[in-house]
Design a protein around this motif. Structure first.
Motif, PDB file in Angstrom:
ATOM      1  N   CYS A  92       0.822  -1.210   0.000  1.00 36.16           N
ATOM      2  CA  CYS A  92       0.000   0.000   0.000  1.00 36.16           C
ATOM      3  C   CYS A  92       0.856   1.261   0.000  1.00 36.16           C
ATOM      4  CB  CYS A  92      -0.905   0.014   1.239  1.00 36.16           C
ATOM      5  SG  CYS A  92      -2.140  -1.307   1.231  1.00 36.16           S
ATOM      6  N   THR A  93       0.206   2.386  -0.337  1.00 33.45           N
ATOM      7  CA  THR A  93       0.887   3.673  -0.387  1.00 33.45           C
ATOM      8  C   THR A  93       0.136   4.688   0.459  1.00 33.45           C
ATOM      9  OG1 THR A  93       1.641   3.193  -2.634  1.00 33.45           O
ATOM     10  CG2 THR A  93       1.730   5.497  -1.924  1.00 33.45           C
ATOM     11  N   LEU A  94       0.870   5.365   1.320  1.00 32.29           N
ATOM     12  CA  LEU A  94       0.328   6.455   2.126  1.00 32.29           C
ATOM     13  C   LEU A  94       0.636   7.761   1.395  1.00 32.29           C
ATOM     14  CD1 LEU A  94       0.764   6.896   5.944  1.00 32.29           C
ATOM     15  CD2 LEU A  94       0.799   8.820   4.397  1.00 32.29           C
ATOM     16  N   TYR A  95      -0.395   8.537   1.115  1.00 35.80           N
ATOM     17  CA  TYR A  95      -0.258   9.841   0.470  1.00 35.80           C
ATOM     18  C   TYR A  95      -0.586  10.931   1.474  1.00 35.80           C
ATOM     19  CZ  TYR A  95      -0.130   7.592  -4.095  1.00 35.80           C
ATOM     20  OH  TYR A  95       0.224   6.830  -5.178  1.00 35.80           O
ATOM     21  N   THR A  96       0.276  11.931   1.521  1.00 34.31           N
ATOM     22  CA  THR A  96       0.050  13.080   2.382  1.00 34.31           C
ATOM     23  C   THR A  96       0.719  14.292   1.752  1.00 34.31           C
ATOM     24  OG1 THR A  96       0.224  13.913   4.643  1.00 34.31           O
ATOM     25  CG2 THR A  96       2.039  12.527   3.854  1.00 34.31           C
ATOM     26  N   SER A  97       0.058  15.428   1.847  1.00 35.24           N
ATOM     27  CA  SER A  97       0.577  16.607   1.153  1.00 35.24           C
ATOM     28  C   SER A  97       1.887  17.107   1.756  1.00 35.24           C
ATOM     29  CB  SER A  97      -0.462  17.721   1.148  1.00 35.24           C
ATOM     30  OG  SER A  97      -0.897  18.006   2.458  1.00 35.24           O
ATOM     31  N   ILE A  98       2.065  16.941   3.052  1.00 35.23           N
ATOM     32  CA  ILE A  98       3.262  17.409   3.752  1.00 35.23           C
ATOM     33  C   ILE A  98       4.065  16.203   4.233  1.00 35.23           C
ATOM     34  CG2 ILE A  98       4.143  18.804   5.673  1.00 35.23           C
ATOM     35  CD1 ILE A  98       2.541  20.474   3.648  1.00 35.23           C
ATOM     36  N   GLU A  99       5.368  16.266   4.115  1.00 36.11           N
ATOM     37  CA  GLU A  99       6.235  15.193   4.593  1.00 36.11           C
ATOM     38  C   GLU A  99       5.901  14.854   6.038  1.00 36.11           C
ATOM     39  OE1 GLU A  99      11.021  14.360   5.151  1.00 36.11           O
ATOM     40  OE2 GLU A  99      10.309  16.411   4.910  1.00 36.11           O
ATOM     41  N   PRO A 100       5.734  13.591   6.353  1.00 34.57           N
ATOM     42  CA  PRO A 100       5.424  13.208   7.725  1.00 34.57           C
ATOM     43  C   PRO A 100       6.555  13.566   8.690  1.00 34.57           C
ATOM     44  CG  PRO A 100       4.963  11.408   6.234  1.00 34.57           C
ATOM     45  CD  PRO A 100       5.708  12.447   5.447  1.00 34.57           C
ATOM     46  N   CYS A 101       6.172  13.981   9.876  1.00 34.69           N
ATOM     47  CA  CYS A 101       7.152  14.235  10.927  1.00 34.69           C
ATOM     48  C   CYS A 101       7.748  12.900  11.372  1.00 34.69           C
ATOM     49  CB  CYS A 101       6.475  14.940  12.104  1.00 34.69           C
ATOM     50  SG  CYS A 101       5.347  13.877  13.045  1.00 34.69           S
ATOM     51  N   THR A 121       8.014  19.502   1.932  1.00 38.16           N
ATOM     52  CA  THR A 121       8.810  18.945   3.025  1.00 38.16           C
ATOM     53  C   THR A 121       8.402  19.557   4.364  1.00 38.16           C
ATOM     54  OG1 THR A 121      10.523  20.631   2.894  1.00 38.16           O
ATOM     55  CG2 THR A 121      10.795  18.675   1.478  1.00 38.16           C
ATOM     56  N   GLU A 122       8.840  18.915   5.428  1.00 41.00           N
ATOM     57  CA  GLU A 122       8.637  19.445   6.781  1.00 41.00           C
ATOM     58  C   GLU A 122       9.312  20.819   6.897  1.00 41.00           C
ATOM     59  OE1 GLU A 122       7.529  18.981  11.022  1.00 41.00           O
ATOM     60  OE2 GLU A 122       6.862  18.003   9.201  1.00 41.00           O
ATOM     61  N   ASP A 139      12.694  19.172  12.522  1.00 42.46           N
ATOM     62  CA  ASP A 139      13.542  19.109  11.341  1.00 42.46           C
ATOM     63  C   ASP A 139      14.303  17.783  11.302  1.00 42.46           C
ATOM     64  OD1 ASP A 139      14.837  19.743   9.022  1.00 42.46           O
ATOM     65  OD2 ASP A 139      16.242  21.144   9.933  1.00 42.46           O
ATOM     66  N   LEU A 140      13.555  16.733  11.009  1.00 42.03           N
ATOM     67  CA  LEU A 140      14.120  15.391  10.880  1.00 42.03           C
ATOM     68  C   LEU A 140      13.418  14.732   9.695  1.00 42.03           C
ATOM     69  CD1 LEU A 140      15.976  13.163  11.999  1.00 42.03           C
ATOM     70  CD2 LEU A 140      14.064  12.469  13.460  1.00 42.03           C
ATOM     71  N   GLU A 164       0.850  23.817  -3.925  1.00 39.57           N
ATOM     72  CA  GLU A 164      -0.489  23.272  -3.719  1.00 39.57           C
ATOM     73  C   GLU A 164      -0.597  22.614  -2.339  1.00 39.57           C
ATOM     74  OE1 GLU A 164      -3.685  20.257  -5.861  1.00 39.57           O
ATOM     75  OE2 GLU A 164      -1.928  20.928  -6.979  1.00 39.57           O
ATOM     76  N   ALA A 165       0.457  21.916  -1.944  1.00 41.33           N
ATOM     77  CA  ALA A 165       0.463  21.241  -0.646  1.00 41.33           C
ATOM     78  C   ALA A 165       0.410  22.230   0.514  1.00 41.33           C
ATOM     79  CB  ALA A 165       1.704  20.362  -0.525  1.00 41.33           C
TER      80      ALA A 165
END
Length: 173
Positions: A92-101, A121-122, A139-140, A164-165
């Motif tokens: 499966c693929t997780l989609y999110t507009s912002i890089e996960p923390c 990115t974060e 910031d990681l 857009e994100a």
């Protein structure tokens, strides 16, 4: 010897198709962010797409209930881990507009979600958020979290999707 021209063309077409699919689902993650904001939550949303290309789960921020630990990606990964076997989730693929923390990346890792796709990115988000105490950006990069693991989570990002994100976040923080 190198790949045949036929294989190169096939891979190029698949990568164009993959990019189109990724951008479509990133757009859906932005719409989920907007829905979260309309519900009075922080503007984050995530979705999980199964190997057949169907959206099988969505996740929203739950700051009101869980304060800093109620991130959309963490909520989604917990839900996914309780509903599906790891063998399936690795496809499966997780989609999110912002890089996960780091917390969200680690939760996706432990849930054994196989691929992550994000736009901004974060660090991009930190510029928009500033010093807001409700979103203490960390910031990681998620790559660092995944690189510390025993198995590889595939990561794709689209810097051209950054504006857009970030749109749901502008003026919010």
């Amino acid at each position: 010897m190198g790949k045949s021209l036929r294989n190169q063309i096939k891979e190029h077409a698949m990568s164009k198709d993959q990019k189109a699919r990724d951008l479509k689902f990133l757009g859906k993650s932005v719409r989920l962010s907007i829905q979260a904001k309309e519900r009075g939550e922080h503007p984050f949303g995530a979705l999980l797409v199964g190997p057949d290309g169907d959206v099988i789960l969505t996740g929203f921020n739950s700051f009101k209930e869980h304060k800093g630990a109620g991130h959309a990606e963490t909520n989604l990964a917990r839900d996914a881990a309780s509903k599906f076997d790891p063998e399936f989730l690795r496809k499966c693929t997780l989609y999110t507009s912002i890089e996960p923390c780091a917390m969200c990346a680690a939760t996706a890792y432990w849930a054994e979600i196989g691929t992550l796709v994000y736009g901004a990115t974060e660090a991009d988000l930190a510029v928009v958020v500033g010093e807001n105490p409700e979103n203490k950006t960390l910031d990681l990069p998620c790559h660092n979290v995944f690189d510390a693991g025993a198995w590889r989570v595939a990561v794709r990002s689209y810097p051209e999707f950054k504006e857009e994100a970030l749109a749901p976040h502008r003026g919010y923080w």
